[in-house]
Design a protein around this motif. Structure first.
Motif, PDB file in Angstrom:
ATOM      1  N   LYS A  44      48.121 -35.516  23.069  1.00  0.00           N
ATOM      2  CA  LYS A  44      49.293 -36.262  22.589  1.00  0.00           C
ATOM      3  C   LYS A  44      50.248 -35.367  21.804  1.00  0.00           C
ATOM      4  O   LYS A  44      51.431 -35.669  21.677  1.00  0.00           O
ATOM      5  CB  LYS A  44      48.863 -37.445  21.728  1.00  0.00           C
ATOM      6  CG  LYS A  44      48.238 -38.568  22.528  1.00  0.00           C
ATOM      7  CD  LYS A  44      47.830 -39.723  21.629  1.00  0.00           C
ATOM      8  CE  LYS A  44      47.152 -40.823  22.429  1.00  0.00           C
ATOM      9  NZ  LYS A  44      46.659 -41.917  21.574  1.00  0.00           N
ATOM     10  N   PHE A  45      49.720 -34.263  21.273  1.00  0.00           N
ATOM     11  CA  PHE A  45      50.543 -33.299  20.556  1.00  0.00           C
ATOM     12  C   PHE A  45      51.130 -32.243  21.496  1.00  0.00           C
ATOM     13  O   PHE A  45      51.759 -31.294  21.048  1.00  0.00           O
ATOM     14  CB  PHE A  45      49.725 -32.604  19.460  1.00  0.00           C
ATOM     15  CG  PHE A  45      49.422 -33.483  18.286  1.00  0.00           C
ATOM     16  CD1 PHE A  45      50.341 -33.631  17.259  1.00  0.00           C
ATOM     17  CD2 PHE A  45      48.222 -34.165  18.205  1.00  0.00           C
ATOM     18  CE1 PHE A  45      50.065 -34.430  16.162  1.00  0.00           C
ATOM     19  CE2 PHE A  45      47.926 -34.970  17.116  1.00  0.00           C
ATOM     20  CZ  PHE A  45      48.853 -35.110  16.097  1.00  0.00           C
ATOM     21  N   ASN A  46      50.890 -32.408  22.800  1.00  0.00           N
ATOM     22  CA  ASN A  46      51.354 -31.456  23.807  1.00  0.00           C
ATOM     23  C   ASN A  46      50.738 -30.067  23.582  1.00  0.00           C
ATOM     24  O   ASN A  46      51.392 -29.049  23.779  1.00  0.00           O
ATOM     25  CB  ASN A  46      52.881 -31.392  23.834  1.00  0.00           C
ATOM     26  CG  ASN A  46      53.396 -30.898  25.169  1.00  0.00           C
ATOM     27  OD1 ASN A  46      52.703 -30.979  26.181  1.00  0.00           O
ATOM     28  ND2 ASN A  46      54.609 -30.390  25.179  1.00  0.00           N
ATOM     29  N   PRO A  51      42.587 -23.461  18.969  1.00  0.00           N
ATOM     30  CA  PRO A  51      42.854 -24.462  17.958  1.00  0.00           C
ATOM     31  C   PRO A  51      44.347 -24.612  17.701  1.00  0.00           C
ATOM     32  O   PRO A  51      45.139 -23.747  18.076  1.00  0.00           O
ATOM     33  CB  PRO A  51      42.143 -23.905  16.721  1.00  0.00           C
ATOM     34  CG  PRO A  51      42.237 -22.425  16.884  1.00  0.00           C
ATOM     35  CD  PRO A  51      42.111 -22.185  18.375  1.00  0.00           C
ATOM     36  N   ALA A  52      44.686 -25.704  17.047  1.00  0.00           N
ATOM     37  CA  ALA A  52      46.072 -25.930  16.654  1.00  0.00           C
ATOM     38  C   ALA A  52      46.079 -26.544  15.255  1.00  0.00           C
ATOM     39  O   ALA A  52      45.129 -27.212  14.861  1.00  0.00           O
ATOM     40  CB  ALA A  52      46.775 -26.846  17.644  1.00  0.00           C
ATOM     41  N   LEU A  53      47.161 -26.295  14.543  1.00  0.00           N
ATOM     42  CA  LEU A  53      47.322 -26.828  13.196  1.00  0.00           C
ATOM     43  C   LEU A  53      48.584 -27.674  13.166  1.00  0.00           C
ATOM     44  O   LEU A  53      49.647 -27.230  13.601  1.00  0.00           O
ATOM     45  CB  LEU A  53      47.440 -25.675  12.188  1.00  0.00           C
ATOM     46  CG  LEU A  53      47.498 -26.070  10.718  1.00  0.00           C
ATOM     47  CD1 LEU A  53      46.155 -26.626  10.268  1.00  0.00           C
ATOM     48  CD2 LEU A  53      47.875 -24.874   9.863  1.00  0.00           C
ATOM     49  N   VAL A  54      48.427 -28.895  12.684  1.00  0.00           N
ATOM     50  CA  VAL A  54      49.539 -29.838  12.603  1.00  0.00           C
ATOM     51  C   VAL A  54      49.750 -30.171  11.131  1.00  0.00           C
ATOM     52  O   VAL A  54      48.807 -30.559  10.434  1.00  0.00           O
ATOM     53  CB  VAL A  54      49.233 -31.130  13.397  1.00  0.00           C
ATOM     54  CG1 VAL A  54      50.374 -32.125  13.277  1.00  0.00           C
ATOM     55  CG2 VAL A  54      48.938 -30.806  14.854  1.00  0.00           C
ATOM     56  N   ILE A  55      50.984 -30.008  10.675  1.00  0.00           N
ATOM     57  CA  ILE A  55      51.320 -30.349   9.289  1.00  0.00           C
ATOM     58  C   ILE A  55      52.359 -31.457   9.332  1.00  0.00           C
ATOM     59  O   ILE A  55      53.454 -31.275   9.888  1.00  0.00           O
ATOM     60  CB  ILE A  55      51.865 -29.127   8.523  1.00  0.00           C
ATOM     61  CG1 ILE A  55      50.809 -28.008   8.479  1.00  0.00           C
ATOM     62  CG2 ILE A  55      52.284 -29.536   7.102  1.00  0.00           C
ATOM     63  CD1 ILE A  55      51.286 -26.726   7.846  1.00  0.00           C
ATOM     64  N   ASP A  56      52.003 -32.586   8.747  1.00  0.00           N
ATOM     65  CA  ASP A  56      52.887 -33.760   8.704  1.00  0.00           C
ATOM     66  C   ASP A  56      53.469 -34.091  10.075  1.00  0.00           C
ATOM     67  O   ASP A  56      54.667 -34.336  10.225  1.00  0.00           O
ATOM     68  CB  ASP A  56      54.000 -33.561   7.673  1.00  0.00           C
ATOM     69  CG  ASP A  56      53.457 -33.539   6.247  1.00  0.00           C
ATOM     70  OD1 ASP A  56      52.427 -34.201   5.986  1.00  0.00           O
ATOM     71  OD2 ASP A  56      54.047 -32.857   5.391  1.00  0.00           O
ATOM     72  N   GLY A  57      52.599 -34.053  11.096  1.00  0.00           N
ATOM     73  CA  GLY A  57      52.999 -34.455  12.440  1.00  0.00           C
ATOM     74  C   GLY A  57      53.653 -33.379  13.287  1.00  0.00           C
ATOM     75  O   GLY A  57      53.956 -33.601  14.451  1.00  0.00           O
ATOM     76  N   LYS A  58      53.852 -32.174  12.736  1.00  0.00           N
ATOM     77  CA  LYS A  58      54.501 -31.090  13.476  1.00  0.00           C
ATOM     78  C   LYS A  58      53.493 -29.970  13.756  1.00  0.00           C
ATOM     79  O   LYS A  58      52.839 -29.470  12.835  1.00  0.00           O
ATOM     80  CB  LYS A  58      55.676 -30.533  12.666  1.00  0.00           C
ATOM     81  CG  LYS A  58      56.398 -29.421  13.373  1.00  0.00           C
ATOM     82  CD  LYS A  58      57.540 -28.874  12.543  1.00  0.00           C
ATOM     83  CE  LYS A  58      58.178 -27.701  13.268  1.00  0.00           C
ATOM     84  NZ  LYS A  58      59.063 -26.942  12.394  1.00  0.00           N
TER      85      LYS A  58
END
Length: 77
Positions: A44-46, A51-58
Motif C-alpha cells: 500500500k506504500f508502493n 526494508p523501508a522507513l515511513v515517517i508520518d505516512g511518508k
C-alpha cells in the motif's frame, strides 16, 4: 511522530528497526514505532524493496538500512 518500519522479517528489516529504536532513545525523540510485516500493507506504500522507513505516512527510505547519522537527520526534521 509516527514511524513505521516496513519489512517481512529479514535481517535488514530487523537491523533497521533496531537502529531506529536506538536513535530515538539516544536523542529523546517523541515517537511511536510500528513494525509492518504484512506484505499487502507494505505494498500500500508502493514499496517493492524492503526494508523501508515511513515517517508520518511518508516513505523516506526504502531498500536499504541507513546509517545512524542519516536516521538521526531524518527523525529530527
Amino acid at each position: 511522530m509516527h514511524i513505521q518500519v516496513l519489512g517481512t522479517g529479514c535481517q535488514k528489516c530487523k537491523s533497521l528497526e533496531k537502529a531506529t529504536r536506538e536513535v530515538i532513545a539516544q536523542n529523546n525523540i517523541d515517537a511511536t514505532i510500528t513494525k509492518v510485516e504484512d506484505i499487502v500493507e507494505i505494498m500500500k506504500f508502493n514499496v517493492m524493496t524492503t526494508p523501508a522507513l515511513v515517517i508520518d505516512g511518508k516513505v523516506v527510505v526504502k531498500g536499504r538500512v541507513p546509517s545512524n547519522y542519516e536516521l538521526k537527520q531524518l527523525l529530527i526534521k
